[in-house]
Enzyme design. Structure first.
Site, short mmCIF file in Angstrom:
data_model
loop_
_atom_site.label_atom_id
_atom_site.label_comp_id
_atom_site.label_asym_id
_atom_site.label_seq_id
_atom_site.Cartn_x
_atom_site.Cartn_y
_atom_site.Cartn_z
CB SER A 58 -72.71 -99.54 -49.51
OG SER A 58 -72.73 -100.57 -48.55
CG ASP A 176 -72.14 -97.01 -46.82
OD1 ASP A 176 -72.21 -96.23 -47.79
OD2 ASP A 176 -72.95 -97.93 -46.65
#
Length: 185
Positions: A58, A176
């Site tokens: 992320s 993610d």
């Protein structure tokens, strides 16, 4: 082609946590660390010079890419002090036009950037080592960054293709990498 790090029993790893705009926290710490390293080793010292592997998902994946994307001289494109400007100003400077074709195998040091394929329902990790051994994993850094930052409910998944050594397309449908941790609970 590089091999996995093998420096005796010590491999230095920098792991950068995710968390959206909280990227300011590692950005601040890394800028301070890099400043101290420059006092010791000169103004050209960069974080990537001191770690065998830099990893993050992320926001941490974005920071990893910023610290390891190469400029035209093979040095880090960004200094650690540039990270907070990105977050505070929401600048699209992370990949200026000349670096849009940077690929995972070109990073300054080994990287590990996890993602999750929502079609295959499995984690996909991008690393410089894998990219040098499997051309289908040698994606554009920009595609990897968009993918590792695609936190479900906040940002849409990212779809892109690469080709394998025989020219066959390989499709990625990624979000993610933290999703893998949620699914394992």
């Amino acid at each position: 082609m590089s091999s996995p790090p093998s420096y005796g029993s010590i491999v230095t790893v920098l792991s950068i946590d995710g968390g959206g705009v909280r990227g300011i926290i590692p950005g601040t710490i890394l800028a301070s660390l890099e400043e101290k390293l420059q006092e010791l080793d000169g103004a050209d010292a960069r974080i990537a010079d001191y770690f065998d592997v830099i990893a993050g998902t992320s926001t941490g994946g974005l920071v990893t890419a910023m610290l390891t994307a190469p400029n035209d001289q093979g040095r880090p494109l960004f200094a650690a002090k540039d990270i907070n400007n990105f977050y505070l100003e929401h600048c699209p400077k992370i990949f200026p036009p000349r670096s849009r074709c940077s690929r995972v195998n070109e990073t300054i040091t080994n990287v590990v950037i996890p993602t999750f394929d929502i079609k295959l329902l499995q984690p996909i990790t991008f690393s410089r080592y894998d990219a040098q051994n499997d051309v289908s994993k040698n994606a554009l850094l920009s595609d990897v960054c968009i993918s590792t930052s695609a936190a479900p409910t906040y940002l849409p998944g990212h779809r892109f293709q690469t080709t394998d050594k025989d020219g066959k397309p390989r499709e990625f449908n990624l979000v993610d990498g933290g999703v893998a941790a949620l699914l394992s609970d």
